[in-house]
Design a protein around this motif. Structure first.
Motif, PDB file in Angstrom:
ATOM      1  N   ILE A 140       8.166  79.483 -30.550  1.00 13.81           N
ATOM      2  CA  ILE A 140       9.028  78.842 -29.551  1.00 13.81           C
ATOM      3  C   ILE A 140       9.644  77.569 -30.112  1.00 13.81           C
ATOM      4  O   ILE A 140      10.845  77.315 -29.965  1.00 13.81           O
ATOM      5  N   GLU A 141       8.836  76.757 -30.758  1.00 14.39           N
ATOM      6  CA  GLU A 141       9.342  75.500 -31.322  1.00 14.39           C
ATOM      7  C   GLU A 141      10.395  75.760 -32.398  1.00 14.39           C
ATOM      8  O   GLU A 141      11.341  74.975 -32.547  1.00 14.39           O
ATOM      9  N   GLU A 142      10.252  76.863 -33.107  1.00 13.88           N
ATOM     10  CA  GLU A 142      11.240  77.220 -34.125  1.00 13.88           C
ATOM     11  C   GLU A 142      12.547  77.666 -33.469  1.00 13.88           C
ATOM     12  O   GLU A 142      13.636  77.237 -33.865  1.00 13.88           O
ATOM     13  N   PHE A 143      12.441  78.534 -32.449  1.00 12.56           N
ATOM     14  CA  PHE A 143      13.638  79.047 -31.785  1.00 12.56           C
ATOM     15  C   PHE A 143      14.415  77.936 -31.082  1.00 12.56           C
ATOM     16  O   PHE A 143      15.646  77.925 -31.094  1.00 12.56           O
ATOM     17  N   ILE A 144      13.714  77.003 -30.472  1.00  8.88           N
ATOM     18  CA  ILE A 144      14.365  75.991 -29.644  1.00  8.88           C
ATOM     19  C   ILE A 144      15.168  75.001 -30.484  1.00  8.88           C
ATOM     20  O   ILE A 144      16.107  74.353 -29.989  1.00  8.88           O
ATOM     21  N   THR A 145      14.807  74.867 -31.776  1.00  5.37           N
ATOM     22  CA  THR A 145      15.517  73.922 -32.649  1.00  5.37           C
ATOM     23  C   THR A 145      16.462  74.612 -33.629  1.00  5.37           C
ATOM     24  O   THR A 145      17.100  73.960 -34.445  1.00  5.37           O
ATOM     25  N   MET A 146      16.580  75.914 -33.507  1.00 10.55           N
ATOM     26  CA  MET A 146      17.373  76.688 -34.460  1.00 10.55           C
ATOM     27  C   MET A 146      18.872  76.481 -34.239  1.00 10.55           C
ATOM     28  O   MET A 146      19.336  76.438 -33.090  1.00 10.55           O
ATOM     29  N   PRO A 147      19.666  76.340 -35.305  1.00 11.22           N
ATOM     30  CA  PRO A 147      21.126  76.239 -35.161  1.00 11.22           C
ATOM     31  C   PRO A 147      21.684  77.469 -34.434  1.00 11.22           C
ATOM     32  O   PRO A 147      21.143  78.578 -34.563  1.00 11.22           O
ATOM     33  N   ALA A 148      22.764  77.280 -33.694  1.00 19.31           N
ATOM     34  CA  ALA A 148      23.321  78.335 -32.840  1.00 19.31           C
ATOM     35  C   ALA A 148      23.644  79.609 -33.616  1.00 19.31           C
ATOM     36  O   ALA A 148      23.362  80.726 -33.144  1.00 19.31           O
ATOM     37  N   VAL A 149      24.236  79.477 -34.780  1.00 22.22           N
ATOM     38  CA  VAL A 149      24.631  80.650 -35.573  1.00 22.22           C
ATOM     39  C   VAL A 149      23.401  81.462 -35.966  1.00 22.22           C
ATOM     40  O   VAL A 149      23.379  82.692 -35.855  1.00 22.22           O
ATOM     41  N   GLU A 150      22.376  80.772 -36.410  1.00 25.23           N
ATOM     42  CA  GLU A 150      21.148  81.457 -36.807  1.00 25.23           C
ATOM     43  C   GLU A 150      20.442  82.063 -35.598  1.00 25.23           C
ATOM     44  O   GLU A 150      19.889  83.165 -35.658  1.00 25.23           O
ATOM     45  N   PHE A 151      20.471  81.350 -34.470  1.00 24.36           N
ATOM     46  CA  PHE A 151      19.806  81.827 -33.261  1.00 24.36           C
ATOM     47  C   PHE A 151      20.416  83.142 -32.764  1.00 24.36           C
ATOM     48  O   PHE A 151      19.703  84.023 -32.268  1.00 24.36           O
ATOM     49  N   GLU A 152      21.714  83.280 -32.891  1.00 23.40           N
ATOM     50  CA  GLU A 152      22.395  84.501 -32.454  1.00 23.40           C
ATOM     51  C   GLU A 152      21.823  85.731 -33.163  1.00 23.40           C
ATOM     52  O   GLU A 152      21.775  86.817 -32.582  1.00 23.40           O
ATOM     53  N   ARG A 153      21.375  85.574 -34.395  1.00 20.85           N
ATOM     54  CA  ARG A 153      20.869  86.705 -35.170  1.00 20.85           C
ATOM     55  C   ARG A 153      19.451  87.105 -34.774  1.00 20.85           C
ATOM     56  O   ARG A 153      18.998  88.199 -35.104  1.00 20.85           O
ATOM     57  N   VAL A 154      18.737  86.214 -34.081  1.00 13.74           N
ATOM     58  CA  VAL A 154      17.322  86.495 -33.771  1.00 13.74           C
ATOM     59  C   VAL A 154      17.055  86.505 -32.262  1.00 13.74           C
ATOM     60  O   VAL A 154      15.921  86.316 -31.829  1.00 13.74           O
ATOM     61  N   LYS A 155      18.095  86.759 -31.488  1.00 12.94           N
ATOM     62  CA  LYS A 155      17.944  86.714 -30.041  1.00 12.94           C
ATOM     63  C   LYS A 155      16.898  87.702 -29.522  1.00 12.94           C
ATOM     64  O   LYS A 155      16.152  87.413 -28.586  1.00 12.94           O
ATOM     65  N   HIS A 156      16.850  88.886 -30.125  1.00 14.90           N
ATOM     66  CA  HIS A 156      15.890  89.895 -29.675  1.00 14.90           C
ATOM     67  C   HIS A 156      14.458  89.412 -29.900  1.00 14.90           C
ATOM     68  O   HIS A 156      13.587  89.579 -29.040  1.00 14.90           O
TER      69      HIS A 156
END
Length: 287
Positions: free
Chosen positions: A9-25
């Motif tokens: 959770i702590e990793e996802f919440i601070t992830m840049p938007a572009v990178e987050f889009e790739r790991v949404k699932h």
């Protein structure tokens, strides 16, 4: 090493938007796990901590996970019967129960979001609302038109009377949520907000409203209780009986004096005794 739910959770919440889009699932799967653990009471937005000055510790990562769920969700129609239509974030459905849960949710309009812990023996009268992240302990009664806000922590055998409001605190993630400890009575139309902590066996009389910035006048001990700083909660002492009162502000100005103006003020009028216990006991007949 396998990552923990917290570290994910702590990793996802601070992830840049572009990178987050790739790991949404993956982020969604993580949030679902959090929701299930919240339902089971395995994780909490705040928990007792004897080493803390307040007696409680905030788990910021849990609140971050809930915020992650809202970020992932899209507006979707909630299953309903016409003409009633409801729309909410797709990631926060209504919670379902089984008879084995031993929770009484009385018909008539109550809504409980998935991700709220409701212990055995809880009674929820209609209509009431319990938000995600809330924790309600064993034997508590939530009466009609009551709100248990996001991440609020409610102890055992608490009586939340009709139209009582326990505010939600999701942001900032590190802020203390509202805490209601065991055997507390919240009278009708009371309100507890901004991370206040109501200690064990306290009684809030009808119409008492508490916020973090509300000074509390203890006429038993001749003192004014306030929070230590803007980041700290207001703590209502154990066994305190608080009523709604007022204090004059005639000294503020000639206008205030002329019109006999006063401010609302919560007052500790006494501390709980055997007589108070008799008046505040939960009715066994309701069970």
């Amino acid at each position: 090493m396998e990552k923990t739910l917290r570290s994910q959770i702590e990793e996802f919440i601070t992830m840049p938007a572009v990178e987050f889009e790739r790991v949404k699932h993956e982020a969604f799967d993580c949030f679902v796990k959090l929701r299930h653990q919240l339902n089971a009471g395995l994780v909490r937005a705040a928990e007792p901590d004897s080493s803390s000055a307040t007696g409680w510790r905030t788990n910021a990562w849990v609140k971050q996970g809930i915020l992650l769920g809202f970020k992932l969700g899209v507006l979707a129609e909630v299953a309903s019967t016409p003409p009633w239509c409801f729309f909410d974030k797709s990631t926060v459905p209504v919670r379902s129960f089984r008879i084995e849960d031993n929770v009484r949710v009385v018909p008539g309009g109550t809504s409980i979001r998935d991700g709220a812990y409701i212990s055995s023996g809880v009674i929820i009268m209609p209509p009431a609302y319990v938000n995600i992240g809330a924790y309600i302990g064993e034997g508590t009664l939530v009466d009609s038109h009551a709100l248990v806000g996001s991440c609020a922590q409610v102890g055992k055998r608490v009586h939340i009377s009709a139209a009582a409001q326990i505010g939600g605190v999701l942001e900032p993630a590190g802020a203390m949520p509202v805490i209601i400890e065991d055997d507390v009575l919240l009278g009708g139309n009371t309100g507890v907000y901004e991370g206040c902590i109501v200690k064990t066996r306290a009684v809030l009389g009808t119409g008492v409203v508490l916020t973090g910035s509300t000074p509390l006048y203890d006429v038993v001990n001749d003192r004014i209780i306030s929070r230590a700083s803007a980041d700290e909660p207001l703590i209502i002492p154990e066994g305190a009986v608080v009523i709604a009162g007022s204090r004059s502000i005639a000294n503020r100005s000639a206008f205030a004096k002329e019109h006999s103006l006063a401010l609302y003020t919560p007052i500790i009028i006494k501390y709980r005794d055997a007589k108070t216990d008799g008046r505040t006991a939960l009715e066994n007949a309701l069970r």
